[in-house]
Design a protein around this motif. Structure first.
Motif: not given
Length: 159
Positions: A32-33, A100-109
């Motif tokens: 969270l930026l 991370g249920v409907e999209v592949e887990p990753g980095i969310m900026a």
């Protein structure tokens, strides 16, 4: 105790280098930026993309709202909430990304994260602001700290 790091970044190259370092070490995480216009949020995310090995240029999604980059070590989901009010943010359903249920887990900026009504249960809070001709960045974990962070984050080697 919540780990907090305060770094002084002399220029955009140092901000980019910090992002690259984060891209190398972070597991799937929400970032969270916050910070004023021109404080370096997008520059940090561009470095993050480079550190993840993403070949595409990382552009601010000010008008598209969400950019997805899936060709790196982890997917990068880049959101820019600048043009939205909190009610508009909710219509993006950001929780689908961090759950991370409907999209592949990753980095969310997420840029302009202060517009989120309901932040995720765990995240890295990143606040940037300009100090004279340089930047200061404060990194604070909220929730459990990933082991990779504790083992591999070395701010003293960055600047």
């Amino acid at each position: 105790m919540t780990p907090t790091h305060i770094l002084h970044l002399p220029d955009a190259a140092a901000t980019l280098a910090l992002g690259q370092h984060l891209g190398h070490i972070l597991p799937p995480t929400v970032l969270l930026l916050s910070g004023d216009l021109g404080a370096g949020k997008t520059t940090l995310i561009q470095g993050l993309g480079q550190g993840l090995g993403i070949a595409d240029p990382i552009l601010s999604p000010t008008f598209t709202l969400i950019n997805e980059y899936t060709d790196g070590r982890l997917p990068l989901y880049h959101l820019d909430l600048y043009r939205l009010d909190p009610a508009g943010v909710a219509t993006l359903y950001p929780e689908l990304y961090w759950d991370g249920v409907e999209v592949e887990p990753g980095i969310m900026a997420i840029e302009w994260a202060e517009r989120l009504l309901d932040p995720p249960p765990a995240y890295l809070d990143i606040h940037l602001h300009t100090v004279e001709q340089s930047r200061q960045i404060t990194l604070t974990w909220v929730g459990p700290v990933p082991l990779a962070w504790a083992a591999e984050f070395r701010p003293d080697t960055l600047v």
